[in-house]
Design a protein around this motif. Structure first.
Motif, short mmCIF file in Angstrom:
data_model
loop_
_atom_site.label_atom_id
_atom_site.label_comp_id
_atom_site.label_asym_id
_atom_site.label_seq_id
_atom_site.Cartn_x
_atom_site.Cartn_y
_atom_site.Cartn_z
N ALA A 7 0.83 -1.23 0.12
CA ALA A 7 -0.04 0.06 0.07
C ALA A 7 0.87 1.43 0.08
CB ALA A 7 -0.79 -0.10 1.20
N VAL A 8 2.06 1.08 0.65
CA VAL A 8 2.99 2.06 0.82
C VAL A 8 4.49 1.51 0.51
CG1 VAL A 8 3.91 4.14 2.12
CG2 VAL A 8 1.76 3.49 2.32
N ILE A 9 5.22 2.50 -0.46
CA ILE A 9 6.51 2.03 -0.43
C ILE A 9 7.44 3.48 0.14
CG2 ILE A 9 8.84 2.11 -1.93
CD1 ILE A 9 6.70 0.65 -4.01
N VAL A 10 8.09 2.99 1.22
CA VAL A 10 9.21 4.00 1.81
C VAL A 10 10.30 3.66 1.27
CG1 VAL A 10 10.24 4.84 4.08
CG2 VAL A 10 7.92 4.12 4.01
N HIS A 11 11.05 4.69 0.45
CA HIS A 11 12.08 4.39 -0.25
C HIS A 11 13.28 5.22 0.50
CE1 HIS A 11 14.84 3.35 -3.27
NE2 HIS A 11 14.85 4.45 -4.10
N ALA A 68 13.03 9.45 0.45
CA ALA A 68 13.87 9.76 1.42
C ALA A 68 14.80 10.85 0.70
CB ALA A 68 14.77 8.71 2.11
N SER A 69 14.78 11.97 0.81
CA SER A 69 15.69 13.03 0.39
C SER A 69 16.57 13.60 1.33
CB SER A 69 14.96 14.07 -0.49
OG SER A 69 15.71 14.92 -1.29
N SER A 70 17.12 15.09 0.94
CA SER A 70 18.07 15.33 2.02
C SER A 70 18.27 16.89 1.88
CB SER A 70 19.49 14.82 1.64
OG SER A 70 20.64 15.59 2.47
N ASN A 71 18.41 17.63 2.82
CA ASN A 71 18.81 19.18 2.73
C ASN A 71 19.93 19.44 1.98
OD1 ASN A 71 20.85 18.56 4.50
ND2 ASN A 71 20.29 20.02 6.08
N ALA A 72 20.81 18.28 1.48
CA ALA A 72 21.79 18.63 0.62
C ALA A 72 21.23 19.12 -0.78
CB ALA A 72 22.62 17.23 0.45
N VAL A 73 20.04 18.79 -1.26
CA VAL A 73 19.67 19.49 -2.40
C VAL A 73 19.74 20.85 -2.54
CG1 VAL A 73 17.97 17.37 -2.78
CG2 VAL A 73 17.20 19.47 -1.80
N ALA A 123 23.35 16.14 -6.01
CA ALA A 123 22.64 15.84 -7.49
C ALA A 123 21.88 14.38 -7.38
CB ALA A 123 23.89 15.96 -8.21
N HIS A 124 22.41 13.62 -7.05
CA HIS A 124 21.59 12.43 -6.85
C HIS A 124 20.16 12.50 -6.27
CE1 HIS A 124 25.09 9.40 -7.90
NE2 HIS A 124 24.81 10.08 -8.82
N LYS A 125 20.21 13.27 -5.18
CA LYS A 125 18.81 13.23 -4.13
C LYS A 125 17.96 14.24 -5.14
CE LYS A 125 19.35 11.03 -0.67
NZ LYS A 125 18.58 9.70 -0.42
N ALA A 126 18.70 15.39 -5.79
CA ALA A 126 17.71 16.28 -6.52
C ALA A 126 17.17 15.27 -7.68
CB ALA A 126 18.48 17.32 -7.21
N GLN A 127 17.63 14.63 -8.54
CA GLN A 127 17.35 13.66 -9.52
C GLN A 127 16.33 12.94 -9.26
OE1 GLN A 127 20.88 12.61 -12.43
NE2 GLN A 127 21.76 13.79 -10.97
N GLU A 155 0.76 8.89 -5.97
CA GLU A 155 0.75 9.75 -4.69
C GLU A 155 2.00 9.63 -3.78
OE1 GLU A 155 -2.50 8.39 -2.14
OE2 GLU A 155 -3.92 9.09 -3.81
N TRP A 156 3.02 10.87 -4.10
CA TRP A 156 4.10 10.83 -3.49
C TRP A 156 4.19 11.81 -2.25
CZ3 TRP A 156 6.11 15.96 -3.45
CH2 TRP A 156 5.83 16.62 -4.34
N VAL A 157 5.35 11.78 -1.32
CA VAL A 157 5.58 12.62 -0.45
C VAL A 157 7.14 12.63 -0.56
CG1 VAL A 157 5.40 13.12 2.02
CG2 VAL A 157 3.58 11.73 1.00
N VAL A 158 7.80 13.78 -0.24
CA VAL A 158 9.18 13.68 -0.31
C VAL A 158 9.55 14.37 1.15
CG1 VAL A 158 11.28 14.87 -1.15
CG2 VAL A 158 9.70 14.06 -2.66
N LEU A 159 10.49 13.56 1.91
CA LEU A 159 10.92 13.88 3.10
C LEU A 159 12.42 14.38 2.99
CD1 LEU A 159 9.42 11.65 5.76
CD2 LEU A 159 8.61 13.56 4.65
N ARG A 160 12.76 15.81 3.21
CA ARG A 160 14.46 16.14 3.17
C ARG A 160 14.65 16.26 4.55
NH1 ARG A 160 13.58 21.30 -1.08
NH2 ARG A 160 13.16 19.81 -2.71
N LEU A 161 15.88 15.18 4.60
CA LEU A 161 16.39 14.93 6.09
C LEU A 161 17.39 16.03 6.30
CD1 LEU A 161 16.35 10.99 6.05
CD2 LEU A 161 14.37 12.51 6.60
N GLY A 162 17.57 16.22 7.70
CA GLY A 162 18.80 17.06 8.25
C GLY A 162 20.00 16.15 8.60
#
Length: 353
Positions: A73-77, A120-125, A152-156, A167-174
């Motif tokens: 039902a959900v993928i947490v990547h 899962a993304s990052s404030n590195a973007v 760059a990889h996180k942004a791409q 249906e997406w959600v992006v979390l940018r981590l510290g």
């Protein structure tokens, strides 16, 4: 489709905590990760009911079979290659961080009932951040400006997810930290990497358990189509040169870390990809901030126990060794040069686009 939450990279630092949190909430959890000896050992200590699928996400047929069988039902990547290893193995990192994300998204879109996709993304973007010129915390609507391979990889990967039909959600981590000293690598590469960061750079830390709360909440919260910034409360807004010595001191290593170098206040490029973050919206909808910086330090002291005294005795010797192994040992210059230091030890950190 089942009610399962599929967690890729479920044996990593954030993955393990997220799996634990989802299990506590009574969710059906399936981990997708590589079949390695370390992961096999960790699998023996999973919460009851958590299942594991051994899979290489760079293998599209294998990944497609796994997703079809789980029917999440959900993928947490969470699966990714991060610094400093990313600079040593850029080709593999691209296959894992970018290509495998595209593959997983494509497979998810093709499911009879496509799952929610939490990335899962990052404030590195936001790229290198000069704290002498950028006074305000970063916000979700600030443009991405990747300045190294990781950002760059996180942004791409973000662009792939955000442009999908899911249906997406992006979390940018510290800066994710743990009070468990065994949870974060303590080796020569990690020590070198920590020593190259400008000590007056801004770091917004967060307890890994709070990150897990955020990911678990994002699987059901009314946040589809949002980018949310995940970091601790305001007590976690630190300068890098204050953060690591404080955590080391809590474990008994007061005065054991050699002082690093300040960043060049006149350069916008010679800084690392960290800054303070505006977490207002994320906290409002996910309610994840439970461990202050001071709470973490207190718990680290308690966990260290009597071993703190032995470490205190050894602190001067440890400092001498770490000084010789630091990124700027006998290097010319006044200011920190993070990208040059990375290039000397790990490889070219430049973006690969």
């Amino acid at each position: 489709m089942s009610s399962a939450v599929l967690v890729t990279g479920g044996f990593g630092l954030v993955g393990s905590a997220t799996v634990q949190r989802l299990a506590e909430l009574g969710r059906r959890v399936v981990i997708a990760d590589l079949d390695t000896p370390a992961n096999r050992t960790a699998a023996a200590h999973l919460p009851p009911g958590v299942q594991v699928r051994w899979v290489d996400l760079t293998d599209e047929p294998q990944t497609a079979r796994m997703v079809a069988e789980v029917g999440p039902a959900v993928i947490v990547h969470l699966a990714a290659i991060i610094p400093p290893l990313i600079y040593r193995q850029p080709a593999l990192a691209r296959r894992v961080n970018v290509d495998a994300t595209a593959t997983l998204v494509r497979i998810a879109e093709a499911q009879p009932i496509p799952p929610r996709f939490v990335q899962a993304s990052s404030n590195a973007v936001y790229g290198a951040r000069n704290p002498h010129k950028a006074s305000d915390p970063v916000t979700a609507d600030l443009p991405m400006r990747p300045s190294d391979l990781y950002s760059a990889h996180k942004a791409q990967a973000e662009e792939i997810v955000r442009n999908s039909a899911l249906e997406w959600v992006v979390l940018r981590l510290g800066g994710v930290l743990s009070v468990d000293p065994k949870a974060i690598p303590f080796n020569a590469d990690a020590l070198y990497f920590e020593s190259l960061l400008p000590i007056d750079g801004r770091m917004h830390s967060v307890d890994v358990r709070d990150v897990a709360w955020a990911f678990a909440a994002a699987t059901t919260a009314d946040v589809v189509g949002e980018i949310l910034l995940i970091a601790g409360d305001e007590s976690h807004r630190q300068l890098y040169g204050d953060l690591t010595p404080a955590l080391a001191a809590a474990r008994g290593l007061a005065g054991g870390l050699p002082k690093g170098r300040r960043g060049d206040p006149h350069s916008d490029d010679d800084w690392f990809v960290t800054d303070w973050m505006d977490t207002t919206r994320a906290q409002q909808v996910l309610q994840f901030q439970h461990h202050s910086w001071h709470d973490m330090l207190d718990e680290a002291r308690r966990r260290a126990g009597m071993s703190r005294h032995a470490v205190q005795v050894a602190a001067p010797a440890i400092r001498a060794v770490l000084r010789r192994r630091s990124a700027y040992w006998r290097q010319p210059g006044q200011y920190a040069d993070p990208w040059g230091a990375i290039r000397r030890r790990f490889g070219d950190p430049a973006p690969d686009f």
